[in-house]
Design a protein around this motif. Structure first.
Motif, mmCIF file in Angstrom:
data_model
loop_
_atom_site.group_PDB
_atom_site.id
_atom_site.type_symbol
_atom_site.label_atom_id
_atom_site.label_comp_id
_atom_site.label_asym_id
_atom_site.label_seq_id
_atom_site.Cartn_x
_atom_site.Cartn_y
_atom_site.Cartn_z
ATOM 1 N N THR A 191 12.699 0.077 -8.663
ATOM 2 C CA THR A 191 11.723 0.234 -7.779
ATOM 3 C C THR A 191 10.653 0.993 -8.275
ATOM 4 O O THR A 191 9.478 0.674 -7.779
ATOM 5 N N SER A 215 6.814 -1.208 -7.000
ATOM 6 C CA SER A 215 6.345 -0.757 -5.726
ATOM 7 C C SER A 215 5.289 0.566 -5.836
ATOM 8 O O SER A 215 5.812 1.447 -6.816
ATOM 9 N N ALA A 216 4.379 0.606 -5.307
ATOM 10 C CA ALA A 216 3.365 1.734 -5.650
ATOM 11 C C ALA A 216 3.809 2.633 -4.402
ATOM 12 O O ALA A 216 4.519 2.746 -3.569
ATOM 13 N N GLU A 217 3.199 3.704 -4.766
ATOM 14 C CA GLU A 217 3.448 5.304 -4.015
ATOM 15 C C GLU A 217 2.654 4.897 -2.604
ATOM 16 O O GLU A 217 1.722 4.342 -2.672
ATOM 17 N N PRO A 218 3.318 5.089 -1.610
ATOM 18 C CA PRO A 218 2.823 5.035 -0.102
ATOM 19 C C PRO A 218 1.660 5.833 0.157
ATOM 20 O O PRO A 218 1.751 6.816 -0.584
ATOM 21 N N PRO A 219 0.712 5.624 0.681
ATOM 22 C CA PRO A 219 -0.302 6.397 1.220
ATOM 23 C C PRO A 219 0.253 7.657 2.118
ATOM 24 O O PRO A 219 0.164 7.240 3.442
ATOM 25 N N TRP A 220 0.571 8.616 1.717
ATOM 26 C CA TRP A 220 1.253 9.565 2.376
ATOM 27 C C TRP A 220 0.205 10.107 3.402
ATOM 28 O O TRP A 220 -1.108 9.778 3.093
ATOM 29 N N GLN A 245 -0.905 14.724 8.890
ATOM 30 C CA GLN A 245 0.603 15.123 9.393
ATOM 31 C C GLN A 245 0.457 16.150 10.518
ATOM 32 O O GLN A 245 1.361 16.063 11.633
#
Length: 168
Positions: free
Chosen positions: A3, A7-12, A18
């Motif tokens: 993976t 898959s790219a890093e999600p846009p946290w 937050q």
């Protein structure tokens, strides 16, 4: 499957996003609990049932098609059916068959249901006012309304096949 390579890093969320998200979740959960407790104490019903009674009271002839009631309440048809069954048991609502559609039904607010709503509304309005509007300036109230309208419109697409609660 690896993976890491597919898959790219999600846009946290940023720290500020937050913070806003968590305050929104805390406030909405606490507000719903506050209103549920007030309505359980004053009328023996949860907030969702109160909302259904209000919709019926405001409808022509105090009656709505079940599908329209589910859509307005933003709930699934099975959740609505369960709620209406409980409201029927209390004598506050009755179902009527739709003469033009053999599968359709109306929910109708009874006189007893209207009276419960009439007695309960002042306390509910006071709880909403105290929990929300008295804490906000007029400008904050306006901003909150505009923000919630944008969010609601974005979550309620108009295209056919949209996955919305009242269609399930």
């Amino acid at each position: 499957m690896n993976t890491a390579s597919t898959s790219a890093e999600p846009p946290w969320l940023s720290d500020e996003e937050q913070r806003v998200w968590r305050f929104y979740m805390h406030a909405s959960t606490l507000l719903e609990d506050h209103l549920d407790r007030q309505l359980q104490r004053d009328a023996g019903m949860p907030h969702i049932y109160y909302g259904l009674l209000v919709q019926l009271a405001e409808a022509p002839g105090r009656r709505l098609r079940m599908t329209e009631l589910a859509m307005n309440a933003k709930i699934t048809r099975s959740r609505l059916s369960h709620a209406i069954a409980r409201l029927e048991k209390n004598g506050w609502v009755r179902r009527e068959d739709c003469p033009s559609d053999k599968r359709g039904q109306f929910a109708v607010l009874t006189d007893e249901g209207y009276e419960v709503l009439r007695r309960t509304a002042p306390g509910h309005v006071a709880a909403v006012r105290q929990a929300l509007f008295e804490r906000l300036s007029p400008q904050q109230q306006k901003s909150l309304g505009e923000i919630m309208e944008i969010v609601a419109e974005g979550l309620q697409p108009n295209e056919a096949g949209a996955d919305l609660p009242w269609l399930r």
